[in-house]
Design a protein around this motif. Structure first.
Motif, PDB file in Angstrom:
ATOM      1  N   LEU A  43      19.011 -15.782 -34.039  1.00  0.00           N
ATOM      2  CA  LEU A  43      20.457 -15.670 -34.260  1.00  0.00           C
ATOM      3  C   LEU A  43      20.922 -14.224 -34.158  1.00  0.00           C
ATOM      4  CD1 LEU A  43      23.245 -16.706 -35.126  1.00  0.00           C
ATOM      5  CD2 LEU A  43      22.480 -16.565 -37.513  1.00  0.00           C
ATOM      6  N   SER A  44      20.213 -13.316 -34.814  1.00  0.00           N
ATOM      7  CA  SER A  44      20.628 -11.913 -34.788  1.00  0.00           C
ATOM      8  C   SER A  44      20.489 -11.328 -33.383  1.00  0.00           C
ATOM      9  CB  SER A  44      19.809 -11.089 -35.789  1.00  0.00           C
ATOM     10  OG  SER A  44      18.441 -11.076 -35.446  1.00  0.00           O
ATOM     11  N   THR A  45      19.461 -11.742 -32.655  1.00  0.00           N
ATOM     12  CA  THR A  45      19.259 -11.253 -31.281  1.00  0.00           C
ATOM     13  C   THR A  45      20.404 -11.691 -30.379  1.00  0.00           C
ATOM     14  OG1 THR A  45      16.849 -11.294 -31.541  1.00  0.00           O
ATOM     15  CG2 THR A  45      17.704 -11.295 -29.293  1.00  0.00           C
ATOM     16  N   VAL A  46      20.800 -12.958 -30.489  1.00  0.00           N
ATOM     17  CA  VAL A  46      21.891 -13.474 -29.662  1.00  0.00           C
ATOM     18  C   VAL A  46      23.196 -12.763 -30.013  1.00  0.00           C
ATOM     19  CG1 VAL A  46      23.242 -15.506 -29.016  1.00  0.00           C
ATOM     20  CG2 VAL A  46      20.774 -15.712 -29.353  1.00  0.00           C
ATOM     21  N   TYR A  47      23.415 -12.524 -31.309  1.00  0.00           N
ATOM     22  CA  TYR A  47      24.623 -11.789 -31.723  1.00  0.00           C
ATOM     23  C   TYR A  47      24.695 -10.437 -31.005  1.00  0.00           C
ATOM     24  CZ  TYR A  47      27.031  -8.195 -34.337  1.00  0.00           C
ATOM     25  OH  TYR A  47      27.800  -7.104 -34.658  1.00  0.00           O
ATOM     26  N   TYR A  48      23.545  -9.751 -30.899  1.00  0.00           N
ATOM     27  CA  TYR A  48      23.520  -8.424 -30.267  1.00  0.00           C
ATOM     28  C   TYR A  48      23.854  -8.475 -28.782  1.00  0.00           C
ATOM     29  CZ  TYR A  48      21.658  -5.896 -34.306  1.00  0.00           C
ATOM     30  OH  TYR A  48      21.505  -5.304 -35.537  1.00  0.00           O
ATOM     31  N   TRP A  49      23.779  -9.660 -28.179  1.00  0.00           N
ATOM     32  CA  TRP A  49      24.145  -9.769 -26.763  1.00  0.00           C
ATOM     33  C   TRP A  49      25.620  -9.469 -26.540  1.00  0.00           C
ATOM     34  CZ3 TRP A  49      21.887 -15.184 -25.015  1.00  0.00           C
ATOM     35  CH2 TRP A  49      20.494 -15.128 -25.025  1.00  0.00           C
ATOM     36  N   LEU A  50      26.441  -9.746 -27.552  1.00  0.00           N
ATOM     37  CA  LEU A  50      27.892  -9.635 -27.369  1.00  0.00           C
ATOM     38  C   LEU A  50      28.298  -8.166 -27.313  1.00  0.00           C
ATOM     39  CD1 LEU A  50      30.603 -11.165 -27.204  1.00  0.00           C
ATOM     40  CD2 LEU A  50      30.737 -10.985 -29.708  1.00  0.00           C
ATOM     41  N   PRO A  51      28.735  -7.677 -26.144  1.00  0.00           N
ATOM     42  CA  PRO A  51      29.067  -6.254 -26.021  1.00  0.00           C
ATOM     43  C   PRO A  51      30.489  -5.960 -26.500  1.00  0.00           C
ATOM     44  CG  PRO A  51      29.292  -7.324 -23.890  1.00  0.00           C
ATOM     45  CD  PRO A  51      28.845  -8.392 -24.858  1.00  0.00           C
ATOM     46  N   LYS A  52      30.725  -4.712 -26.825  1.00  0.00           N
ATOM     47  CA  LYS A  52      32.056  -4.296 -27.255  1.00  0.00           C
ATOM     48  C   LYS A  52      33.098  -4.511 -26.161  1.00  0.00           C
ATOM     49  CE  LYS A  52      30.877  -0.836 -30.746  1.00  0.00           C
ATOM     50  NZ  LYS A  52      30.949   0.595 -31.112  1.00  0.00           N
ATOM     51  N   SER A  53      32.638  -4.546 -24.915  1.00  0.00           N
ATOM     52  CA  SER A  53      33.581  -4.725 -23.807  1.00  0.00           C
ATOM     53  C   SER A  53      34.293  -6.078 -23.863  1.00  0.00           C
ATOM     54  CB  SER A  53      32.847  -4.587 -22.468  1.00  0.00           C
ATOM     55  OG  SER A  53      31.816  -5.557 -22.358  1.00  0.00           O
ATOM     56  N   GLN A  54      33.742  -7.014 -24.629  1.00  0.00           N
ATOM     57  CA  GLN A  54      34.405  -8.306 -24.811  1.00  0.00           C
ATOM     58  C   GLN A  54      35.463  -8.251 -25.915  1.00  0.00           C
ATOM     59  OE1 GLN A  54      34.053 -11.161 -22.962  1.00  0.00           O
ATOM     60  NE2 GLN A  54      32.846  -9.835 -21.606  1.00  0.00           N
ATOM     61  N   GLY A  55      35.533  -7.112 -26.594  1.00  0.00           N
ATOM     62  CA  GLY A  55      36.537  -6.920 -27.637  1.00  0.00           C
ATOM     63  C   GLY A  55      35.905  -6.622 -28.980  1.00  0.00           C
ATOM     64  N   VAL A  56      36.326  -5.525 -29.567  1.00  0.00           N
ATOM     65  CA  VAL A  56      35.811  -5.142 -30.887  1.00  0.00           C
ATOM     66  C   VAL A  56      36.280  -6.136 -31.942  1.00  0.00           C
ATOM     67  CG1 VAL A  56      35.845  -3.329 -32.647  1.00  0.00           C
ATOM     68  CG2 VAL A  56      35.707  -2.709 -30.234  1.00  0.00           C
ATOM     69  N   THR A  57      37.482  -6.661 -31.775  1.00  0.00           N
ATOM     70  CA  THR A  57      38.032  -7.621 -32.742  1.00  0.00           C
ATOM     71  C   THR A  57      37.206  -8.893 -32.752  1.00  0.00           C
ATOM     72  OG1 THR A  57      40.219  -6.730 -32.236  1.00  0.00           O
ATOM     73  CG2 THR A  57      40.143  -8.788 -33.471  1.00  0.00           C
ATOM     74  N   LEU A  58      36.880  -9.410 -31.571  1.00  0.00           N
ATOM     75  CA  LEU A  58      36.034 -10.600 -31.481  1.00  0.00           C
ATOM     76  C   LEU A  58      34.654 -10.318 -32.071  1.00  0.00           C
ATOM     77  CD1 LEU A  58      35.427 -13.458 -30.381  1.00  0.00           C
ATOM     78  CD2 LEU A  58      34.714 -12.363 -28.245  1.00  0.00           C
ATOM     79  N   ARG A  59      34.091  -9.184 -31.687  1.00  0.00           N
ATOM     80  CA  ARG A  59      32.733  -8.868 -32.139  1.00  0.00           C
ATOM     81  C   ARG A  59      32.677  -8.720 -33.666  1.00  0.00           C
ATOM     82  NH1 ARG A  59      29.299  -4.592 -32.924  1.00  0.00           N
ATOM     83  NH2 ARG A  59      27.141  -5.077 -32.422  1.00  0.00           N
ATOM     84  N   ARG A  60      33.708  -8.153 -34.240  1.00  0.00           N
ATOM     85  CA  ARG A  60      33.744  -7.987 -35.694  1.00  0.00           C
ATOM     86  C   ARG A  60      33.723  -9.354 -36.394  1.00  0.00           C
ATOM     87  NH1 ARG A  60      38.190  -4.733 -36.311  1.00  0.00           N
ATOM     88  NH2 ARG A  60      36.952  -2.836 -36.483  1.00  0.00           N
ATOM     89  N   GLN A  61      34.473 -10.309 -35.845  1.00  0.00           N
ATOM     90  CA  GLN A  61      34.525 -11.631 -36.468  1.00  0.00           C
ATOM     91  C   GLN A  61      33.214 -12.398 -36.290  1.00  0.00           C
ATOM     92  OE1 GLN A  61      38.224 -13.722 -35.481  1.00  0.00           O
ATOM     93  NE2 GLN A  61      39.356 -11.796 -35.612  1.00  0.00           N
ATOM     94  N   VAL A  62      32.577 -12.234 -35.136  1.00  0.00           N
ATOM     95  CA  VAL A  62      31.266 -12.855 -34.924  1.00  0.00           C
ATOM     96  C   VAL A  62      30.230 -12.199 -35.833  1.00  0.00           C
ATOM     97  CG1 VAL A  62      29.427 -13.326 -33.249  1.00  0.00           C
ATOM     98  CG2 VAL A  62      31.823 -13.479 -32.541  1.00  0.00           C
ATOM     99  N   ARG A  63      30.312 -10.896 -35.962  1.00  0.00           N
ATOM    100  CA  ARG A  63      29.392 -10.176 -36.864  1.00  0.00           C
ATOM    101  C   ARG A  63      29.541 -10.669 -38.293  1.00  0.00           C
ATOM    102  NH1 ARG A  63      31.422  -4.516 -38.265  1.00  0.00           N
ATOM    103  NH2 ARG A  63      32.691  -5.878 -39.573  1.00  0.00           N
ATOM    104  N   ASP A  64      30.775 -10.760 -38.782  1.00  0.00           N
ATOM    105  CA  ASP A  64      31.001 -11.187 -40.168  1.00  0.00           C
ATOM    106  C   ASP A  64      30.468 -12.599 -40.405  1.00  0.00           C
ATOM    107  OD1 ASP A  64      32.181  -8.757 -40.609  1.00  0.00           O
ATOM    108  OD2 ASP A  64      34.245  -9.512 -40.613  1.00  0.00           O
ATOM    109  N   ALA A  65      30.667 -13.477 -39.414  1.00  0.00           N
ATOM    110  CA  ALA A  65      30.180 -14.855 -39.547  1.00  0.00           C
ATOM    111  C   ALA A  65      28.650 -14.887 -39.532  1.00  0.00           C
ATOM    112  CB  ALA A  65      30.740 -15.715 -38.418  1.00  0.00           C
ATOM    113  N   THR A  66      28.038 -14.045 -38.706  1.00  0.00           N
ATOM    114  CA  THR A  66      26.573 -13.972 -38.636  1.00  0.00           C
ATOM    115  C   THR A  66      26.000 -13.447 -39.947  1.00  0.00           C
ATOM    116  OG1 THR A  66      26.689 -13.563 -36.252  1.00  0.00           O
ATOM    117  CG2 THR A  66      24.618 -13.018 -37.348  1.00  0.00           C
TER     118      THR A  66
END
Length: 344
Positions: free
Chosen positions: A92-115
Motif C-alpha cells: 500500500l505504501s509503495t503504491v501511494y509513492y507512485w503518485l507524483p506531485k505533477s498530478q496535484g499536491v491537493t490530490l496527493r495530500r488527500q491520498v496521503r491522509d487516507a493512507t
C-alpha cells in the motif's frame, strides 16, 4: 510448551510488525513522492491502489479473527499472519509513492491522509491484540478492526483527480464558513444577552444584566453589519469558485493542475481567517481585533479573487461575480473602517 512461552512466541513477530508499521506510517506522512518520468497512468494507479487497500483490509480481518478465540495460531501460522499483514502494508505504501506531485499536491495530500489513516488503523489493531488476552475477542478489538475497514472503505469515495480534490477542499471550507455565519446570526437574533442562560445561575440578584460586557450595544450591532457582509462575501467566494471549478476545472496540463493547487491553498485560508474575525465580534467586542481581522480577511478575499481571475476556471461569465465580490469586499471593509474610526 507452556502457555506463557506460546504467547511470547506469538507476540514477538506482532511487535516487530507493529514497529515496522509505525516507521512506514511516519515515512508516508512526512516523505516525498517519486519523481514522475514521462507519462503517468492515473487510472492504473487507482486500480492498483484499490487492490492494495483491499488486501490490507483482508489481512487485518484474518489477523483479528486468528486472535479472537481459541485455539491460538501456531508459532508458524502467527509468523505467516505477521508477514502477510506487513507485506500488504508495504505494498500500500509503495503504491501511494507512485503518485507524483505533477498530478496535484491537493490530490496527493488527500491520498496521503487516507493512507496514513489505514496505517494507523492497522497499528491500533496490533496494539489492541498485544494488550489483550490473546484468546478473547474484546470490544476494543472489534472496534479497531472496524476502524481498519472504515479507513479502507474511504478510498472508494476518494477524489480521483486534482479537480475533484479541490472540490473536496471547497466543500469542507464552505461548511465551516456557513456554520460560523449561522452562529453569529443566531447570537444576534437573541434580543437579550446571548449568554444569559449560562450566567443566570450565577446571578445573586445584584444588578442583574448590569454587565454590558455580556451583550452587544447598538454601536456594536452597527459594526456587525459590514463584518457579516464580509463573512457572507467569503462564503460566496467559495460557493462561486466551486461552481466554476465544476464547469471549467481541468487537469489536462501541468499549468492547470498547479492552478487548482493554488486555489486549494488560498481556499484553506478562508475559514481560519473568518474564525479569527468572528471571535472578536462576541461581547465584549474587541474593536482593535475587529479592525485587524477585518483588514486581514478582506486582503485574503481580494487575493483569493485575483487568483481565481487569473486561473483557467474563470471564464467570461465568472468575471461578473469576481468583480461584484471584489466590490462587496471593498465596500464592507470601508464601511467597517469608517464605523471603527467614528466609534474611536
Amino acid at each position: 510448551m507452556s502457555a506463557e512461552n506460546c504467547d511470547v512466541n506469538l507476540t514477538v513477530p506482532l511487535r516487530n510488525v507493529l514497529n515496522s508499521i509505525q516507521c512506514i506510517r511516519d515515512r508516508v506522512r512526512d516523505g516525498e513522492s517519486n519523481a514522475s518520468d514521462g507519462a503517468f497512468n492515473l487510472s492504473n494507479f487507482w486500480d492498483t491502489l484499490n487492490q492494495a487497500v483491499k488486501a490490507v483490509s483482508q489481512e487485518a480481518t484474518k489477523l483479528s479473527l486468528a486472535f479472537s478465540k481459541p485455539p491460538l495460531p501456531s508459532q508458524q501460522d502467527g509468523e505467516k499472519l505477521s508477514e502477510s499483514i506487513l507485506k500488504s502494508v508495504l505494498t500500500l505504501s509503495t503504491v501511494y509513492y507512485w503518485l507524483p506531485k505533477s498530478q496535484g499536491v491537493t490530490l496527493r495530500r488527500q491520498v496521503r491522509d487516507a493512507t496514513v489513516e489505514v496505517l494507523e488503523g492497522v497499528q491500533q489493531l496490533l496494539e489492541v491484540i498485544l494488550s489483550s488476552p490473546l484468546q478473547s475477542l474484546s470490544q476494543e478489538q472489534l472496534t479497531s478492526t472496524g476502524g481498519v475497514w472504515s479507513a479502507c472503505d474511504r478510498f472508494a469515495r476518494m477524489p480521483r483527480d486534482n479537480k475533484a480534490a479541490l472540490l473536496v477542499v471547497l466543500s469542507s471550507q464552505t461548511g465551516v464558513v456557513k456554520d460560523a455565519i449561522e452562529e453569529i446570526e443566531q447570537a444576534l437574533s437573541e434580543v437579550q444577552d446571548p449568554f444569559s442562560d449560562v450566567l443566570d445561575d450565577e446571578e445573586d440578584g445584584d444588578d442583574p444584566r448590569g454587565n454590558q460586557d455580556t451583550y452587544w450595544s447598538e454601536r456594536d450591532r452597527c459594526l456587525m453589519a459590514p463584518c457579516q457582509g464580509l463573512m457572507k462575501a467569503a462564503a460566496a467566494c467559495l460557493r462561486k469558485l466551486a461552481a466554476a471549478v465544476r464547469t471549467h476545472g481541468d487537469c489536462g496540463s501541468a499549468q492547470n493542475v498547479a492552478q487548482l493547487d493554488d486555489l486549494a491553498d488560498i481556499s484553506r485560508e478562508v475559514s481560519p481567517s473568518l474564525d479569527d474575525l468572528a471571535l472578536c465580534l462576541y461581547p465584549p467586542m474587541d474593536y482593535s481585533g475587529v479592525e485587524t481581522n477585518v483588514s486581514k480577511l478582506a486582503a485574503l478575499l481580494k487575493k483569493f479573487l485575483e487568483i481565481v481571475r487569473s486561473s483557467h476556471t474563470c471564464g467570461e461569465s465568472e468575471l461578473t461575480w469576481v468583480q461584484f465580490l471584489e466590490g462587496a469586499v471593498s465596500h464592507n471593509l470601508q464601511k467597517a473602517a469608517d464605523l471603527i474610526q467614528q466609534d474611536g
